[in-house]
Design a protein around this motif. Structure first.
Motif, PDB file in Angstrom:
ATOM      1  N   LEU A 126       5.597  12.128 -17.966  1.00 19.64           N
ATOM      2  CA  LEU A 126       4.347  12.606 -17.373  1.00 19.64           C
ATOM      3  C   LEU A 126       3.933  13.886 -18.075  1.00 19.64           C
ATOM      4  O   LEU A 126       3.892  14.958 -17.484  1.00 19.64           O
ATOM      5  N   THR A 132       2.132   7.126  -3.142  1.00 21.06           N
ATOM      6  CA  THR A 132       2.662   8.146  -4.054  1.00 21.06           C
ATOM      7  C   THR A 132       3.235   7.494  -5.303  1.00 21.06           C
ATOM      8  O   THR A 132       4.248   6.798  -5.230  1.00 21.06           O
ATOM      9  N   PRO A 133       2.616   7.686  -6.438  1.00 29.78           N
ATOM     10  CA  PRO A 133       3.051   7.093  -7.702  1.00 29.78           C
ATOM     11  C   PRO A 133       4.441   7.536  -8.100  1.00 29.78           C
ATOM     12  O   PRO A 133       5.206   6.770  -8.660  1.00 29.78           O
ATOM     13  N   HIS A 134       4.772   8.790  -7.797  1.00 29.22           N
ATOM     14  CA  HIS A 134       6.063   9.332  -8.229  1.00 29.22           C
ATOM     15  C   HIS A 134       6.734  10.097  -7.110  1.00 29.22           C
ATOM     16  O   HIS A 134       6.736  11.317  -7.092  1.00 29.22           O
ATOM     17  N   GLU A 169       0.838  -1.209   0.000  1.00 27.81           N
ATOM     18  CA  GLU A 169       0.000   0.000   0.000  1.00 27.81           C
ATOM     19  C   GLU A 169       0.863   1.245   0.000  1.00 27.81           C
ATOM     20  O   GLU A 169       0.468   2.293  -0.465  1.00 27.81           O
ATOM     21  N   ASP A 170       2.080   1.114   0.519  1.00 29.21           N
ATOM     22  CA  ASP A 170       2.980   2.251   0.575  1.00 29.21           C
ATOM     23  C   ASP A 170       3.315   2.774  -0.809  1.00 29.21           C
ATOM     24  O   ASP A 170       3.353   3.964  -1.059  1.00 29.21           O
ATOM     25  N   ALA A 171       3.566   1.848  -1.690  1.00 29.59           N
ATOM     26  CA  ALA A 171       3.923   2.233  -3.052  1.00 29.59           C
ATOM     27  C   ALA A 171       2.745   2.921  -3.738  1.00 29.59           C
ATOM     28  O   ALA A 171       2.931   3.807  -4.569  1.00 29.59           O
ATOM     29  N   ALA A 172       1.556   2.526  -3.363  1.00 31.73           N
ATOM     30  CA  ALA A 172       0.381   3.098  -4.003  1.00 31.73           C
ATOM     31  C   ALA A 172       0.074   4.490  -3.459  1.00 31.73           C
ATOM     32  O   ALA A 172      -0.660   5.252  -4.055  1.00 31.73           O
ATOM     33  N   PHE A 224       9.467  12.618  -8.115  1.00 31.38           N
ATOM     34  CA  PHE A 224       9.101  13.575  -9.157  1.00 31.38           C
ATOM     35  C   PHE A 224       9.822  14.913  -8.986  1.00 31.38           C
ATOM     36  O   PHE A 224      10.443  15.419  -9.914  1.00 31.38           O
ATOM     37  N   THR A 237       2.470  20.101 -12.129  1.00 31.72           N
ATOM     38  CA  THR A 237       3.251  19.639 -10.987  1.00 31.72           C
ATOM     39  C   THR A 237       4.690  20.091 -11.123  1.00 31.72           C
ATOM     40  O   THR A 237       5.376  20.314 -10.123  1.00 31.72           O
TER      41      THR A 237
END
Length: 118
Positions: free
Chosen positions: A42, A9-11, A4-7, A14, A48
DNA sequence: CGCTTGACGTACA
DNA sequence: TTGTACGCCAAGC
């Protein structure tokens, strides 16, 4: 470290990637938010990129070399003055059009054209 | 915890 | 043609 951690923050890198690209913009050249975003795979995240530069201004990065796709100094107001960014660019040899926009035809520098692929 | 804003850009009506 | 809406990611309130 759950999946869930990876989900969350996708990037996560960045901002760091944006700063890395901006830091490699040669003097006298400018790039656009969209080009940086596209270089980071992106393209739609141009907004962003601006946020990343907002924090980059305090990081000592040449954020003044990043303009919008029209060559307008959209972020000039974040440099403490409307003409500060313009003066920095002119000092590097960047020329402007009568509209106050950077002559992209002469100074545009695309990261994906000079930097290794992300 | 959720909505709004923010230095953009493209697509669609 | 001009105007509006959406996408993307993060931070502020």
């Amino acid at each position: 470290m759950a999946a869930e951690d990876a989900a969350a923050t996708p990037h996560p890198d960045f901002f760091d990637r944006v700063w890395a690209v901006v830091d490699r913009i040669p003097p006298g050249c400018v790039t656009t938010y969209g080009d940086i975003a596209e270089y980071l795979s992106l393209r739609s995240a141009a907004r962003t990129v601006g946020w990343a530069l907002n924090a980059a201004a305090a990081s000592g990065l040449p954020a003044h070399r990043v303009v919008n796709r029209f060559g307008a100094l959209s972020g000039s107001r974040h440099f403490g003055g409307p003409h500060v960014m313009e003066d920095l660019l002119r000092n590097e040899g960047v020329t402007f059009d009568e509209d106050g926009c950077v002559r992209m035809d002469r100074h545009r520098w695309r990261p994906m054209d000079h930097l290794p692929p992300a």
